[in-house]
Design an enzyme around this catalytic site. Sequence first.
Site, PDB file in Angstrom:
ATOM      1  N   CYS A   1      15.831  97.885 112.368  1.00 52.23           N
ATOM      2  CA  CYS A   1      15.067  97.448 113.358  1.00 52.23           C
ATOM      3  C   CYS A   1      14.104  97.513 114.028  1.00 52.23           C
ATOM      4  O   CYS A   1      12.925  96.838 113.658  1.00 52.23           O
ATOM      5  CB  CYS A   1      14.112  99.275 113.373  1.00 52.23           C
ATOM      6  SG  CYS A   1      13.887 100.032 115.279  1.00 52.23           S
TER       7      CYS A   1
ATOM      8  N   LYS B   1      14.809 106.806  68.363  1.00 47.06           N
ATOM      9  CA  LYS B   1      15.705 106.803  69.693  1.00 47.06           C
ATOM     10  C   LYS B   1      14.603 107.229  70.195  1.00 47.06           C
ATOM     11  O   LYS B   1      13.235 108.152  70.443  1.00 47.06           O
ATOM     12  CB  LYS B   1      16.725 108.358  69.724  1.00 47.06           C
ATOM     13  CG  LYS B   1      17.929 107.990  68.606  1.00 47.06           C
ATOM     14  CD  LYS B   1      18.818 107.271  69.188  1.00 47.06           C
ATOM     15  CE  LYS B   1      19.424 107.838  70.351  1.00 47.06           C
ATOM     16  NZ  LYS B   1      20.955 106.514  70.751  1.00 47.06           N
TER      17      LYS B   1
ATOM     18  N   CYS C   1      12.782 106.149 115.098  1.00 43.41           N
ATOM     19  CA  CYS C   1      12.647 105.783 117.124  1.00 43.41           C
ATOM     20  C   CYS C   1      13.913 105.658 117.365  1.00 43.41           C
ATOM     21  O   CYS C   1      13.828 105.572 119.315  1.00 43.41           O
ATOM     22  CB  CYS C   1      11.651 104.108 117.390  1.00 43.41           C
ATOM     23  SG  CYS C   1      12.415 102.811 117.018  1.00 43.41           S
TER      24      CYS C   1
ATOM     25  N   CYS D   1       7.884 102.263 117.233  1.00 40.48           N
ATOM     26  CA  CYS D   1       8.996 102.289 116.172  1.00 40.48           C
ATOM     27  C   CYS D   1       7.495 102.677 114.435  1.00 40.48           C
ATOM     28  O   CYS D   1       6.949 101.814 114.537  1.00 40.48           O
ATOM     29  CB  CYS D   1       9.745 101.439 114.827  1.00 40.48           C
ATOM     30  SG  CYS D   1      10.725 102.660 113.509  1.00 40.48           S
TER      31      CYS D   1
ATOM     32  N   ASP E   1      22.026  98.424  72.994  1.00 39.40           N
ATOM     33  CA  ASP E   1      22.777  99.435  73.869  1.00 39.40           C
ATOM     34  C   ASP E   1      23.909  99.222  73.929  1.00 39.40           C
ATOM     35  O   ASP E   1      24.413  98.902  75.506  1.00 39.40           O
ATOM     36  CB  ASP E   1      21.931  99.875  74.488  1.00 39.40           C
ATOM     37  CG  ASP E   1      23.337 101.587  75.022  1.00 39.40           C
ATOM     38  OD1 ASP E   1      23.871 101.866  74.600  1.00 39.40           O
ATOM     39  OD2 ASP E   1      22.673 102.124  76.347  1.00 39.40           O
TER      40      ASP E   1
ATOM     41  N   TYR F   1      22.464  90.958  62.516  1.00 45.19           N
ATOM     42  CA  TYR F   1      21.083  91.300  62.465  1.00 45.19           C
ATOM     43  C   TYR F   1      21.551  91.328  61.071  1.00 45.19           C
ATOM     44  O   TYR F   1      20.866  92.435  60.149  1.00 45.19           O
ATOM     45  CB  TYR F   1      21.109  92.869  62.957  1.00 45.19           C
ATOM     46  CG  TYR F   1      21.921  93.795  63.520  1.00 45.19           C
ATOM     47  CD1 TYR F   1      22.361  95.056  62.683  1.00 45.19           C
ATOM     48  CD2 TYR F   1      22.439  94.119  65.181  1.00 45.19           C
ATOM     49  CE1 TYR F   1      23.473  95.573  63.223  1.00 45.19           C
ATOM     50  CE2 TYR F   1      22.976  94.701  65.289  1.00 45.19           C
ATOM     51  CZ  TYR F   1      23.838  95.611  64.943  1.00 45.19           C
ATOM     52  OH  TYR F   1      25.114  96.287  65.049  1.00 45.19           O
TER      53      TYR F   1
ATOM     54  N   CYS G   1      17.919 103.417 115.233  1.00 43.06           N
ATOM     55  CA  CYS G   1      17.089 103.819 114.024  1.00 43.06           C
ATOM     56  C   CYS G   1      16.405 105.220 113.455  1.00 43.06           C
ATOM     57  O   CYS G   1      16.489 106.042 114.558  1.00 43.06           O
ATOM     58  CB  CYS G   1      15.528 103.013 114.220  1.00 43.06           C
ATOM     59  SG  CYS G   1      14.135 103.282 113.288  1.00 43.06           S
TER      60      CYS G   1
ATOM     61  N   LYS H   1      17.100  98.574  68.766  1.00 42.53           N
ATOM     62  CA  LYS H   1      18.485  99.013  68.987  1.00 42.53           C
ATOM     63  C   LYS H   1      19.410  98.696  70.009  1.00 42.53           C
ATOM     64  O   LYS H   1      18.787  99.463  70.722  1.00 42.53           O
ATOM     65  CB  LYS H   1      18.564 100.642  68.429  1.00 42.53           C
ATOM     66  CG  LYS H   1      19.701 101.131  68.011  1.00 42.53           C
ATOM     67  CD  LYS H   1      19.837 102.526  68.221  1.00 42.53           C
ATOM     68  CE  LYS H   1      20.673 103.547  67.383  1.00 42.53           C
ATOM     69  NZ  LYS H   1      21.620 103.287  68.787  1.00 42.53           N
TER      70      LYS H   1
ATOM     71  N   GLU I   1      13.403  96.204  64.439  1.00 39.08           N
ATOM     72  CA  GLU I   1      14.690  95.716  64.884  1.00 39.08           C
ATOM     73  C   GLU I   1      14.882  96.491  66.392  1.00 39.08           C
ATOM     74  O   GLU I   1      14.840  98.274  65.975  1.00 39.08           O
ATOM     75  CB  GLU I   1      15.754  95.159  64.117  1.00 39.08           C
ATOM     76  CG  GLU I   1      15.808  94.781  62.954  1.00 39.08           C
ATOM     77  CD  GLU I   1      17.306  94.310  62.590  1.00 39.08           C
ATOM     78  OE1 GLU I   1      17.330  93.717  61.922  1.00 39.08           O
ATOM     79  OE2 GLU I   1      18.393  95.162  62.706  1.00 39.08           O
TER      80      GLU I   1
END
Length: 671
Positions: free
Chosen positions: A424, A314, A411, A430, A124, A226, A408, A122, A120
């Site tokens: 920009c 884990k 440039c 640029c 969090d 579960y 920017c 796990k 299954e």
Amino acid sequence: MNPMHRMEQLVAELNTYNYHYYTLDEPMVSDKEYDVLYDELVALEQTSGLVLPDSPTQRVGGELLKGFTPHRHLSPLWSLDKAQNMEQLRAWNARVVKLVNDYNTKNPEQPLPSPSYAIELKFDGLTLNLTYTDGKLVQASTRGNGVVGEGILAQVKTIKSVPLTIPFQDGTIEVQGEGIMNLSVLAKYNETAVDPLKNARNAAAGALRNLNPKVTAERRLNAFFYNVGFADRIQFDSHQEMMSFLRNNHFKVNPYLTYFDNFDDAMEQLAEIEESRSGLDYLIDGAVLKITDMRTREVLGYTDKFPRWAVAYKFEAEETTTVLNSVEWNVGRTGKITPLARVEPVELAGVTVQNCTLNNAGDIERKNLKFALGTRVFIRRSNDVIPEILGKVTSENDGEEIVVPDHCPACGFPLQQRGAHLFCDNKLGCKPQIVARISHFASRDAMDIETFSDKTAIQLHDELEVREPADLYRLQYDDLVKLERFGEKKANNLLTALEKSKERDLASFLYALGIPNTGKATTRMLAEHYRDLHKVMSATVEELVELPDVGGIVAESIVAFFADPFTQAGIEKMLSLGVRAQAPEAPQQKKTDSFFSGKTVVLTGTLHQLTRDDAASRLEALGAKVTRSVSKKTDLVIAGEKAGSKLAKAQQLGIETIEDEDEFIRLLEQE
């Protein structure tokens, strides 16, 4: 009709719709139809002053609570022993096998079966323990210390995947699961939240341990179940039987639940889960391995802390904290300005992280990062995606300010705010924009100009004043051969590659142009639909939104892009220099009488006789629809070598699978 009778009808009908929508992911009615019935129920409750115990109106959250009431669990909620690597898992399994063999030696008349395993995910989130008496949800609590938890019934009732009543009405049971917040829900919540949530786990735990159930309801939590921890009038022989009981009683069981008779096969599945977890819409920090046979569990028993018949594997952490050192503002090929965070190097999910993404200036504000330089922040990494900063560890403005630019950084051109981002607009002057546009234009999925690289784009910009893709087709041998690191061979190779690129088809050319908000699939569809470059360029928003998978934003992006005189001039220059951008060959008529005709198909795992793209193309030519994810709408899963979670989900859902590649090829080639 009697109002009470009508209320009972509405409650039953709405709860059925909720079960199909939130637990089975199979909507039975539209939101509009549901809302009409829900509003009718609300009106009846207000008029009568009565609310049935399992009414869905209870899920919106009630009055503010004064505190949490302790709840003593009817059966202990055990912690799990942990394994950090495969060697520790094998050591756990060796102990299980030894204990089983020892028992069988002493009890030959009633031996235990060879160990088989359930795997299954796990989750969090926050552990939930729900108590049902005669089919009604009467209590819900946190895990607490495993013996006593906090009563959070009002909060849990807001979770729409938690059944308020169940078909099993014979005594009392306790069911364990995990309260979670889906990542997509978290992202949506944070778009408008005054105080953005830092991560999904804390969001779920904070909502469930909040004394205001209305806050819990706003977070739109989910739950997976579960285990049946206590039952006074029912027993199970296996884990499979217990899971069937949960499903039959309307609990949401995660589809990534797999069973194995062979321990090595179980290990392969764990590796697959770890590799694919970034594709899930919720956080997991590992997987749980359990012995399936209940009599074996009883014989193996418990240590002082853990059951001997289960272990948690884990995964490497995907979230951690580090110090935010600085923020740089980078310019992309569309002119969009994106902040990039430089952080104190930290190990996360197997790599050393030094850079993290920040989406835009608004993201910095929402995550309370405005005064975060020099402070500790949460970061999260998923597979190969650049890690993201989730928020500050503390809520105080105790760091230096992140200054958002108004010009920017490359440039010096004044920046413009469009939507959530800064841009920009100095397209011709640029450098980062120009270099990125040229590199994208030359990339493999675009014009596929061989020998081209980002370094080449920078060199051509700096030394030969290449300012747009059209300038590539004006390059001369005499100019190239004089460049540093360019000899005769490299110059000739580049010119040959440029000449070959003129033959690329319309789909490749459209993708190479870098139209905002469009990818390869969209540009291919445009090419196949219009079959002429100038027809694409003159398409209207109204026309485009009628095409498959083109929404309003994409349509407006396409129209605005081709309306730009800079874009129009560049395209006409390339056409005058020999770029053809021809329409693709007319698509072959899809077969309607093949094995695959009309089926929704998912490809997973490694194929050896053809590539995944080739397999998808051949399936589509035979009338199939190829999708990426497995759902109840999937008809068939083609599983190559090392197929993992998608195959497991298909088997769980009872979807037809083909796991023999030779058989798959035979079906493709039959007339």
